[in-house]
Write a protein that holds these residues in place. Structure first.
Motif, PDB file in Angstrom:
ATOM      1  N   GLN A 135     -12.569   2.842  -2.691  1.00  0.00           N
ATOM      2  CA  GLN A 135     -11.969   2.834  -4.074  1.00  0.00           C
ATOM      3  C   GLN A 135     -10.343   2.504  -3.828  1.00  0.00           C
ATOM      4  N   VAL A 136      -9.748   3.259  -2.742  1.00  0.00           N
ATOM      5  CA  VAL A 136      -8.538   3.152  -2.494  1.00  0.00           C
ATOM      6  C   VAL A 136      -7.932   1.622  -2.205  1.00  0.00           C
ATOM      7  N   ARG A 137      -9.019   1.093  -1.280  1.00  0.00           N
ATOM      8  CA  ARG A 137      -8.752  -0.317  -1.180  1.00  0.00           C
ATOM      9  C   ARG A 137      -8.638  -1.104  -2.330  1.00  0.00           C
ATOM     10  N   THR A 138      -9.610  -0.880  -3.445  1.00  0.00           N
ATOM     11  CA  THR A 138      -9.355  -1.396  -4.914  1.00  0.00           C
ATOM     12  C   THR A 138      -7.928  -1.343  -5.321  1.00  0.00           C
ATOM     13  N   LEU A 139      -7.514  -0.077  -5.356  1.00  0.00           N
ATOM     14  CA  LEU A 139      -5.890   0.129  -5.908  1.00  0.00           C
ATOM     15  C   LEU A 139      -5.214  -0.834  -4.964  1.00  0.00           C
ATOM     16  N   ILE A 140      -5.316  -0.648  -3.776  1.00  0.00           N
ATOM     17  CA  ILE A 140      -4.145  -1.597  -2.818  1.00  0.00           C
ATOM     18  C   ILE A 140      -4.269  -2.997  -3.190  1.00  0.00           C
ATOM     19  N   MET A 141      -5.326  -3.586  -3.439  1.00  0.00           N
ATOM     20  CA  MET A 141      -5.589  -4.999  -3.792  1.00  0.00           C
ATOM     21  C   MET A 141      -4.862  -5.226  -5.135  1.00  0.00           C
ATOM     22  N   GLN A 142      -5.046  -4.221  -6.072  1.00  0.00           N
ATOM     23  CA  GLN A 142      -4.524  -4.475  -7.292  1.00  0.00           C
ATOM     24  C   GLN A 142      -2.789  -4.366  -7.196  1.00  0.00           C
ATOM     25  N   ASP A 143      -2.390  -3.674  -6.347  1.00  0.00           N
ATOM     26  CA  ASP A 143      -0.981  -3.719  -5.941  1.00  0.00           C
ATOM     27  C   ASP A 143      -0.479  -5.011  -5.616  1.00  0.00           C
ATOM     28  N   PHE A 144      -1.291  -5.440  -4.690  1.00  0.00           N
ATOM     29  CA  PHE A 144      -0.972  -6.671  -4.290  1.00  0.00           C
ATOM     30  C   PHE A 144      -0.854  -8.065  -5.284  1.00  0.00           C
ATOM     31  N   GLN A 145      -2.224  -7.947  -6.256  1.00  0.00           N
ATOM     32  CA  GLN A 145      -2.307  -8.932  -7.111  1.00  0.00           C
ATOM     33  C   GLN A 145      -1.426  -8.846  -7.822  1.00  0.00           C
ATOM     34  N   LYS A 146      -0.711  -8.040  -8.541  1.00  0.00           N
ATOM     35  CA  LYS A 146       0.447  -7.787  -9.176  1.00  0.00           C
ATOM     36  C   LYS A 146       1.654  -8.245  -8.660  1.00  0.00           C
ATOM     37  N   ALA A 147       1.953  -7.971  -7.330  1.00  0.00           N
ATOM     38  CA  ALA A 147       2.913  -8.377  -6.679  1.00  0.00           C
ATOM     39  C   ALA A 147       3.056 -10.063  -6.724  1.00  0.00           C
ATOM     40  N   PHE A 148       1.867 -10.689  -6.546  1.00  0.00           N
ATOM     41  CA  PHE A 148       1.767 -12.088  -6.465  1.00  0.00           C
ATOM     42  C   PHE A 148       1.845 -12.654  -7.907  1.00  0.00           C
ATOM     43  N   GLU A 149       1.977 -11.796  -9.001  1.00  0.00           N
ATOM     44  CA  GLU A 149       2.246 -12.538  -9.982  1.00  0.00           C
ATOM     45  C   GLU A 149       3.874 -12.964 -10.246  1.00  0.00           C
ATOM     46  N   THR A 150       4.344 -12.362  -9.311  1.00  0.00           N
ATOM     47  CA  THR A 150       6.051 -12.674  -9.524  1.00  0.00           C
ATOM     48  C   THR A 150       6.485 -13.270  -8.122  1.00  0.00           C
ATOM     49  N   TYR A 151       5.750 -13.010  -7.111  1.00  0.00           N
ATOM     50  CA  TYR A 151       6.380 -13.571  -5.904  1.00  0.00           C
ATOM     51  C   TYR A 151       5.114 -14.499  -5.169  1.00  0.00           C
ATOM     52  N   ASP A 152       5.994 -15.611  -4.301  1.00  0.00           N
ATOM     53  CA  ASP A 152       5.134 -16.443  -3.596  1.00  0.00           C
ATOM     54  C   ASP A 152       4.586 -15.822  -2.398  1.00  0.00           C
ATOM     55  N   VAL A 153       5.403 -15.145  -1.801  1.00  0.00           N
ATOM     56  CA  VAL A 153       5.087 -14.780  -0.381  1.00  0.00           C
ATOM     57  C   VAL A 153       5.738 -13.190  -0.320  1.00  0.00           C
ATOM     58  N   LEU A 154       5.381 -12.440   0.594  1.00  0.00           N
ATOM     59  CA  LEU A 154       6.119 -10.980   0.789  1.00  0.00           C
ATOM     60  C   LEU A 154       6.568 -11.078   2.221  1.00  0.00           C
ATOM     61  N   VAL A 155       7.418 -10.523   2.475  1.00  0.00           N
ATOM     62  CA  VAL A 155       8.175 -10.630   3.732  1.00  0.00           C
ATOM     63  C   VAL A 155       8.391  -9.376   4.337  1.00  0.00           C
ATOM     64  N   THR A 156       8.052  -8.844   5.627  1.00  0.00           N
ATOM     65  CA  THR A 156       8.021  -7.488   6.064  1.00  0.00           C
ATOM     66  C   THR A 156       8.324  -7.591   7.595  1.00  0.00           C
ATOM     67  N   PRO A 157       8.753  -6.558   8.245  1.00  0.00           N
ATOM     68  CA  PRO A 157       8.818  -6.642   9.711  1.00  0.00           C
ATOM     69  C   PRO A 157       7.202  -6.536  10.243  1.00  0.00           C
ATOM     70  N   ALA A 158       6.890  -7.157  11.194  1.00  0.00           N
ATOM     71  CA  ALA A 158       5.571  -7.216  12.044  1.00  0.00           C
ATOM     72  C   ALA A 158       5.254  -5.863  12.530  1.00  0.00           C
ATOM     73  N   THR A 159       6.093  -5.412  13.262  1.00  0.00           N
ATOM     74  CA  THR A 159       5.842  -4.052  13.886  1.00  0.00           C
ATOM     75  C   THR A 159       7.185  -3.026  13.596  1.00  0.00           C
ATOM     76  N   PRO A 160       6.807  -1.771  13.764  1.00  0.00           N
ATOM     77  CA  PRO A 160       8.033  -0.699  13.568  1.00  0.00           C
ATOM     78  C   PRO A 160       8.938  -0.708  14.796  1.00  0.00           C
ATOM     79  N   THR A 161       8.597  -1.200  15.848  1.00  0.00           N
ATOM     80  CA  THR A 161       9.339  -1.364  17.144  1.00  0.00           C
ATOM     81  C   THR A 161       9.053  -2.462  18.014  1.00  0.00           C
ATOM     82  N   THR A 162      10.057  -2.856  18.977  1.00  0.00           N
ATOM     83  CA  THR A 162       9.575  -3.777  19.824  1.00  0.00           C
ATOM     84  C   THR A 162       8.561  -3.314  20.955  1.00  0.00           C
TER      85      THR A 162
END
Lengths: 95, 484
Positions: B380-407
């Motif tokens: 169920q939480v998975r559904t909510l997280i996917m809705q978060d992404f769907q909403k974000a992609f209404e505004t943005y083409d791509v999302l950019v983040t770090p790949a890992t917290p540290t080297t």
């Protein structure tokens, strides 16, 4: 989230694992920590939310009901830990 | 420049132009393996005779004009959970130490049909469970940039062999970051494509609703070429999607003017090292310089992705790994008392500690009385997280983040604390939860010279946009090779 030794042994039995005493105790602690971490999910209200099994919409993938070539018996048996000419061999099940 | 240092597309061009042969390229890689493998230990199985025979055949086909694809004649490696007919496929587990599949995975078959040369099978965390490749039954792979550090995992062998020039490219598999996290730590390009776009037939299953196969390569162009080769519908995988993926190589224009980039702040806060943050923000500035528009935004549910991931992936793993019982293939215990005890002893001796931990967690989450509280809740939480992404992609083409917290962290540094090890995937797991495509490429190096990875996340089936953004960014980054 407290997990008892009995719970660990019950789950191990379901999972078909024989654990040593040391493994049982270590897994008890690990399960407490990791499942305790998952309890964070309870912060979210999911009343009425439909669970997602797959990230993309999936429908049944049907195919024609026709016979297609299968593997040679020998190809399937070649990896067997114990076998005879035509079958996998396991310990006697019924006395 | 040494022959083994070229990218896959550069070596393919040389082979096509008859400057060198596929046999010469294969020999260059094999002697590179001889020279550095005792330090890096990325391979479980090296196949010199098989590779040279295949290369000879490719040279004949190329001479006859029958092999013209972008990867023709190029030597490569496969993660050891991808089935190779009559060639050991161990999943780096004692359980499958002697397993020779009677069939090829679809990706193995596709790469063969694309006239590539299989050099060997590379190391991984046992059954792809881990973030450091320290869970392999056979050996600990080292980071080519510093052999006291881990290469990441679970596709640590794939990342290390590409980074150390022991193969021109490799395939890995990614369930929660297992391609992207090691790619980041080893300074190569790694991509997990959209769920359903690459057939998993012949990939040994870990968590079926999350697993996806993808490339680890020396640059973005190679990544696109490999994806063009392995993507596509396969009737043998009922989760594979039947759509036209287009040609990704031709999407690499380098023009990202007007590209709308979202910068999710939840991926950039506490726990992310300052070296990583400054390299990532520097890369974002480079992309702005190329005409992209980048904006801070929010994915508020990100902190729930990791606990949801560990419930879903462990539950599915406990189910998938039920098949290892010592009957049909692989390891069987020597001493046992009856059939059920044979199963139990085989599994107890055949699986390593981390695999047993995941099976126990998963079995618990699926067991009577806990299913709703953990497995269903996580879905169920998975559904909510996917809705978060769907909403974000209404505004943005791509999302950019770090790949890992540290080297890259030290070998042995996190092996005593499973939860701390799980945190290594904090930037990558949500992408698998959402089934999204995401690419990691190097965007800088820390003070010790260790690579820093940046992650570009796309919409479902938005591979072309992700690859083009990565390609544009790549032109602004100066790559530093490891010294071995």
């Amino acid at each position: 989230m407290a997990i008892t030794k009995e719970q660990v042994l019950h789950v191990a039995k379901l999972a078909r694992l024989n654990l040593t005493d040391e493994e049982t105790e270590r897994l008890r602690g690990d399960m407490e920590n990791i499942i305790g971490f998952a309890d964070k999910l309870n912060e979210l209200d999911t009343e009425g939310v439909v669970p997602t099994a797959h990230a993309i919409p999936m429908q049944n993938a049907f195919r024609e009901d026709v016979v297609i070539p299968s593997y040679d018996r020998e190809a399937i048996l070649q990896n067997a830990p114990d076998r005879d000419e035509e079958a996998f061999v396991v310990p006697k099940v019924v006395e | 420049m040494e022959l083994f240092q070229y990218t896959a597309h550069e070596i393919a061009d040389k082979i096509k132009a008859k400057e060198i042969s596929s046999v010469e390229a294969t020999k260059a890689v094999l002697s590179r393996i001889d020279a550095v493998e005792d330090k890096v230990e990325s391979y479980v199985t090296v196949l010199p005779e098989h590779a040279l025979a295949q290369a000879e055949e490719m040279d004949k086909k190329i001479a006859a004009g029958e092999a013209t694809g972008p990867l023709a004649g190029v030597p490569m490696a496969l993660k050891d959970n991808l089935c190779t007919k009559d060639i050991l496929t161990t999943c780096s587990s004692k359980m499958l130490y002697n397993f020779k599949p009677p069939y090829n995975a679809t990706v193995t078959e596709k790469l063969k049909n694309a006239d590539t040369v299989l050099v060997g099978k590379v190391n991984m965390d046992e059954f792809a469970m881990g973030s450091s490749t320290e869970n392999s039954y056979f050996k600990k792979t080292k980071n080519p940039y510093d052999i006291t550090k881990v290469p990441g995992g679970s596709s640590g062998g794939s990342a290390a062999c590409v980074s150390a020039d022991e193969a021109y490219f490799a395939l890995g598999s990614d369930t929660g970051g297992s391609i992207r996290q090691p790619a980041a730590l080893c300074g190569c390009v790694g991509m997990k494509p959209t769920y359903g776009s690459v057939s998993r037939y012949g990939l040994v299953a870990f968590a079926s609703s999350l697993d996806q196969i993808g490339p680890l390569t020396k640059d973005v162009r190679d990544c696109a070429a490999v994806l063009d080769t392995i993507m596509g519908h396969d009737p043998k995988d009922s989760t594979s999607v039947n759509i036209d993926h287009g040609n990704l190589l031709s999407a690499l224009t380098g023009d990202i003017r007007g590209l709308k980039i979202g910068l999710p702040q939840e991926y950039m806060g506490a726990g992310i090292s300052s070296d990583v943050m400054s390299a990532v923000m520097g890369a974002v500035d480079n992309m702005r310089g190329l005409g992209a528009e980048a904006q801070e935004m929010h994915l508020p549910l990100n902190e729930y992705a990791l606990p949801a991931y560990y419930m879903i992936s462990s539950a599915e793993a406990s189910s998938n790994l039920a098949r290892y019982d010592g009957v049909k293939y692989g390891f069987r215990a020597e001493h046992f008392d009856g059939l059920v005890d044979m199963y139990c002893q085989t599994r107890s001796e055949g699986f390593g500690a981390e695999v047993k931990r995941r099976i126990m967690i998963g079995t618990y989450a699926l067991s009577s009385g806990y299913y709703d509280a953990y497995y269903k809740k996580a879905q169920q939480v998975r559904t909510l997280i996917m809705q978060d992404f769907q909403k974000a992609f209404e505004t943005y083409d791509v999302l950019v983040t770090p790949a890992t917290p540290t080297t890259a962290f030290g070998i042995g540094e996190k092996t005593d604390n499973p939860l701390e090890m799980y945190m290594a995937d904090i930037c990558t797991v949500s992408v698998n939860i959402g089934g999204l495509p995401a690419l990691v490429l190097p965007c800088g190096y820390d003070a010790a010279g260790l690579p820093i990875g940046i992650q570009i996340i796309g919409k479902p089936f938005g591979e072309a946009q992700v690859l083009n953004a990565a390609y544009a960014l790549e032109q602004t980054i100066t790559k530093v090779r490891p010294t071995l």
